[in-house]
Design an enzyme around this catalytic site. Structure first.
Site, PDB file in Angstrom:
ATOM      1  N   GLY A 168       0.822  -1.198   0.000  1.00 19.64           N
ATOM      2  CA  GLY A 168       0.000   0.000   0.000  1.00 19.64           C
ATOM      3  C   GLY A 168       0.857   1.248   0.000  1.00 19.64           C
ATOM      4  N   SER A 169       0.323   2.342  -0.503  1.00 24.98           N
ATOM      5  CA  SER A 169       1.024   3.621  -0.421  1.00 24.98           C
ATOM      6  C   SER A 169       0.831   4.223   0.959  1.00 24.98           C
ATOM      7  CB  SER A 169       0.518   4.568  -1.504  1.00 24.98           C
ATOM      8  OG  SER A 169       0.893   4.081  -2.770  1.00 24.98           O
ATOM      9  N   GLY A 170       1.517   5.318   1.219  1.00 26.90           N
ATOM     10  CA  GLY A 170       1.428   5.953   2.525  1.00 26.90           C
ATOM     11  C   GLY A 170       2.608   5.611   3.416  1.00 26.90           C
ATOM     12  N   HIS A 171       3.532   4.781   2.902  1.00 23.44           N
ATOM     13  CA  HIS A 171       4.708   4.386   3.676  1.00 23.44           C
ATOM     14  C   HIS A 171       5.985   4.973   3.076  1.00 23.44           C
ATOM     15  CE1 HIS A 171       1.923   1.609   5.417  1.00 23.44           C
ATOM     16  NE2 HIS A 171       1.794   0.923   4.308  1.00 23.44           N
TER      17      HIS A 171
ATOM     18  N   LYS B 297       5.380  -7.979   2.332  1.00 22.20           N
ATOM     19  CA  LYS B 297       5.150  -7.799   3.766  1.00 22.20           C
ATOM     20  C   LYS B 297       3.952  -8.674   4.157  1.00 22.20           C
ATOM     21  CE  LYS B 297       4.831  -3.211   3.653  1.00 22.20           C
ATOM     22  NZ  LYS B 297       4.756  -3.178   2.161  1.00 22.20           N
TER      23      LYS B 297
ATOM     24  N   ASP C 271      -1.638  -8.222   1.018  1.00 22.89           N
ATOM     25  CA  ASP C 271      -0.407  -8.286   0.234  1.00 22.89           C
ATOM     26  C   ASP C 271      -0.126  -9.712  -0.207  1.00 22.89           C
ATOM     27  OD1 ASP C 271      -0.279  -5.865   2.098  1.00 22.89           O
ATOM     28  OD2 ASP C 271       1.331  -5.438   0.681  1.00 22.89           O
TER      29      ASP C 271
ATOM     30  N   HIS D 140      -0.275   1.010   9.402  1.00 25.28           N
ATOM     31  CA  HIS D 140      -1.470   1.308   8.618  1.00 25.28           C
ATOM     32  C   HIS D 140      -2.496   2.078   9.417  1.00 25.28           C
ATOM     33  CE1 HIS D 140       0.385  -2.074   6.543  1.00 25.28           C
ATOM     34  NE2 HIS D 140      -0.075  -1.511   5.460  1.00 25.28           N
TER      35      HIS D 140
END
Ligand code: ADP
Ligand code: ADP
Ligand code: MG
Ligand code: MG
Ligand code: MG
Ligand code: MG
Lengths: 332, 210, 332, 210
Positions: free
Chosen positions: C53-56, C104, C109, C218
């Site tokens: 996911g994005s945001g990391h 991960k 995922d 998250h």
């Protein structure tokens, strides 16, 4: 206030001890508050020193290393360092070729560096001082202390650091610092205020739908308060401010930094960069080099600053020269 | 009517005490138009001054003032460190023993001039100068009128306090507050407030001594 | 919610366009959502692909480049990518030597990468998948989906990226990935919740004197909620959790990462690193290499994660190998 | 009593509508024990399903289900994308024309089995399985009892809804919520809630059609 600290009073000492532990390639004088390259001065090389209040990390300690600074002097959070720090830094890194002080244009920084320069001259160290004053949110007039120094500091330190590494003399190095500063403009907006550890609460209150426009990097309020808008609109007004002050012609080359103020996710900085790139592309201005990330922060402030440097060929080639610091590293 | 070394040491003790007590207020003033560190800066500085004066007790008023000034320069940073440090150092250099009220007034003015020269601020710029200049003028008038030290210091304290309050409607032209432009209007300058505190401490110590 | 974005829906596309504009050394497929090295596959080299996911950010796009990843597949914010992304990445970067998926350990995922692996095998691409599951805040039992993958991902990607660069075959590369993962443990605490753009508000409310202990990346709540304490105390309990799970003996060497979750000032991360160094020094454990900064973030969450890898000589030498990505760069 | 292609298209339209309406609720459920994206994920997914079914109208129930499933896999991501995607794909593969209620019930169960196989969750793990399994069982019982489609779907919807609500006191053993351990207790599982919504949409469409 919630922070990962021990006490507000010990933040700087604890962080310096952490920097010392994390970076064996640095000589960190925790008590004297000087971060220098390990190994001492290189004969014939002009030493480049900068410093300022803490809370802007990685500025300046993160830029100490081959190709950039010889030493950095971190003051208390948001408080310029004291003259003793710059004096001891100058003594530690001067090779005899002289020292350049890179000073952000704040009253406190100017006065303390000025005193340090006098003390250093007393010890037969030749000092040149260059002021960085790139923030177009502040008008340079008799009504102000002059423009603030913000993002352009990174450009000045990188380019001048490379030039000093090549063996240029003090006058040449100082001239280049002035050239880079004169070619650079910055503008910042904040989405939230930051909380200095000793103050214990945010510097200002900002409603959930408002932003501070034209802020500096010390948690001070900005030039005006406005409603939050899209990234595109916010960038448009920042770029207007930058380009009003320094118009750029088609074909000109720039170095652009989109800098997070501390609490802004990198994904948002890329959204902003995309808008900056669109504005410059529409004017046929080239982004020859860029930085996107947290380089000149304001503790836990959410927001962004945009810095544009009209770069000539010398600057670009010095930009590309190897640099090996904890926060900026390439070619090394 | 002579100001002893002990008087100057007591003055710095009183300043340290008052700065500690008013630390939050000074910082809050600085938060409004600056960077929220003025109280912290001065608290750190005058605590160190206290340590320095205890560690190597001064043998003359000049020494006390020089030691305090040097300590502020070495420990405070920011704008106020060099400004107040230079002020006390200039006072220390200007003062001659025995310290009469007239001698003190002249030395005080030398301190104020040092601030003006270093910071290049003039009255009305919304800085500590707006409190210090009226205080110095009040001292000079008191000397001219031949009033005693206690009353002279009271007058100076009042003048400084009024000067500080008079910064509220001003638009800042020096220091960080100048970045705010119009938005600096309506707030008291933190440095002017701390200057008023420093002069008020003078009066407090004189009253206690008499 | 205040963010530097255009719309919650367009965040990822806008950011990818920004990444493309900022990094000419990358081949960014904005529509297909793949960030790859420009220039295509190198014959004989195992391709290393990661995603999530994005945001990391900078994870994973910031780690694409020589010495590390060949490609990264960014999903929507906090949502694993879809199989098409990994398939198109695999097709773009496979040289015939096979592809390693670094995944991960989250249900989403795993499932999406698993489907991608099946699709890739259909196209005659050999795929090995390695799971990263380093977060000791989650017990690996039949009561859970297993440990989360967090900070160790950076270690796995760096070390395995270097090994692949040296020409090791797919089995060897996958083995090393498992070794690094097995040697790594992470633990995180949050001082504030983060706000996902589409959610529009913080994932949880945290009073002004409380922290979430054992959080993931998250925005989910953690294992427990506790009163805020000094950095020293917080680090002590994190290190207890790490060392309980993987005791370290005197003389052992480690790679340590003190990682900001997004809104934590770097000065605080160094304060934390100082405490981590003190804990390990007291056990005579060596910090052979370290990272301090924002590497695996959780949008605008304030907090820190600590990752410790018990590193053998192979890992350390691969760690030191040149890497040239936007977020990690040395020797290049 | 035969379920047409149009029925399946209407089902996906209804799901898309309900997901849009309940997007915030699903996301809030996910915020409590997950990562606050379940509503967004499904909204994105079923919007795309709608586009796909409009763009290339399916000519059979199986095609409609396969297209929806594939679209979910290709557009959603996260845990729910592959799980729901595989469910609809399995249903599409299992369904045979003409689609009787018994045929549908068998296909639905194939979908549920696909979720169970992929996610390895069993009833009681606090996942969508806790809503899907009771729904499938209710359908099978309805078929056995010979009730009509409308009533069968109502029974299934009620079973799914009850199954979803029954996740509240459970401790999660799969998915993100399992990271919370004890703290997952007391919250409804977002995936179970969306499964209930999907089954309820079936009933809504059947009611509207009859
Ligand atoms: N140029 C100047 N001349 C005189 N006083 C000044 C000048 N600039 C700033 N000051 C004084 O310094 C005060 C701020 O001190 P402080 O907050 O400690 O330093 P900083 O502004 O560096 O944070 C201001 O309120 C003002 O009174
Ligand atoms: N292993 C599993 N088996 C079945 N359902 C699962 C499993 N893991 C998660 N889920 C379901 O997925 C839902 C979460 O979906 P979503 O929020 O869209 O994905 P993510 O958890 O990746 O953010 C959970 O509420 C749960 O019902
Ligand atoms: Mg300051
Ligand atoms: Mg200040
Ligand atoms: Mg998710
Ligand atoms: Mg979710």
């Amino acid at each position: 206030m919630k922070k990962l600290i021990n006490t507000p009073e010990s933040v700087l000492d604890d962080a310096l001890a952490g920097i010392a532990a994390a970076h064996p390639e640095l000589a960190v004088d925790v008590e004297g508050r000087v971060i220098a390259r390990a190994g001492g001065p290189r004969p014939g090389k002009v030493a480049v020193i900068s410093g300022g209040g803490s809370g802007h990390e990685p500025l300046h300690g993160g830029f100490v290393g081959p190709g950039m600074l010889n030493a950095a002097c971190p003051g208390e959070v948001f408080t310029s360092p004291v003259p003793d720090q710059m004096l001891s830094a100058a003594k530690a890194v001067d090779s005899g070729a002289g020292v350049l002080f890179i000073v952000k244009n704040y009253t406190g920084d100017r006065l303390n560096f000025q005193m340090a320069a006098e003390l250093a001259e007393d010890e037969d160290i030749t000092v040149e001082t260059v002021l960085v004053d790139d923030d177009v949110a502040v008008r340079d007039s008799t009504w102000t202390a002059g423009r603030r120094g913000t993002g352009a500091t990174v450009f000045v330190e990188k380019i001048v650091g490379a030039l000093a590494e090549q063996g240029a003399d003090l006058t040449t190095v100082a001239e280049m610092a002035k050239r880079v500063n004169a070619a650079s403009r910055s503008f910042a907006v904040a989405l939230t205020a930051c909380t200095a550890p000793a103050a214990g609460k945010p510097g200002f209150d900002l409603p959930d739908d408002e932003i501070e426009v034209g802020v500096g990097i010390h948690g001070e309020p900005g030039r005006s308060r406005e409603k939050i808008r899209s990234a595109k609109d916010i960038v448009a007004s920042c770029m207007d401010a930058l380009l009003d002050d320094q118009p750029l012609a088609a074909g000109e080359e720039t170095i652009v930094m989109v800098n997070g103020l501390g609490a802004t996710p990198l994904i948002e900085l890329y959204v902003v960069f995309n808008e900056v790139a669109a504005v410059l592309a529409a004017k046929d201005v080239t982004i020859a080099r860029s930085l996107v990330g947290n380089y000149v922060t304001s503790l836990d402030m959410a927001g962004v600053s945009i810095t544009v440097c009209r770069a000539d060929a010398d600057m670009l080639s010095l930009w590309d020269a190897p640099v090996n610091t904890s926060a900026l590293r390439w070619g090394a | 009517g002579v100001l002893t070394t002990a008087f100057f040491v007591a003055w710095f003790e009183e300043i340290a005490k008052q700065v500690r007590l008013q630390r939050e207020r000074l910082t809050a003033l600085d938060a409004a138009i600056g960077d929220a560190d003025h109280g912290t800066n001065l608290d750190r500085g005058f605590t160190e001054v206290g340590k320095a004066l205890t560690g190597s007790p001064p043998t003359s008023p000049g020494q006390a003032l020089l030691s305090a000034g040097t300590t502020l320069i070495r420990r405070v940073g920011g704008a106020s460190g060099p400004l107040y440090g230079s002020a006390f150092r200039a006072m220390g250099k200007a003062v001659a023993e025995p310290v009469t009220l007239a001698g003190f007034a002249a030395a005080f003015d030398a301190g104020v001039v040092a601030v003006e020269q270093l910071g290049k601020a003039v009255p009305g710029d919304k800085t500590m100068v707006d409190a210090l200049v009226p205080a110095s003028r009040a001292l000079a008038l008191a000397v001219r009128d031949g009033v005693g030290a206690r009353e002279a210091f009271d007058l100076a304290a009042r003048a400084a306090e009024e000067g500080a309050r008079a910064t509220i409607p001003l638009r800042a032209r020096k220091g960080r507050a100048s970045y705010l432009g119009e938005r600096s209007i309506g707030h008291e300058d933190p440095g002017a407030a701390s200057s008023a505190l420093i002069v008020a401490s003078l009066a407090t110590v004189a009253t206690a001594a008499s």
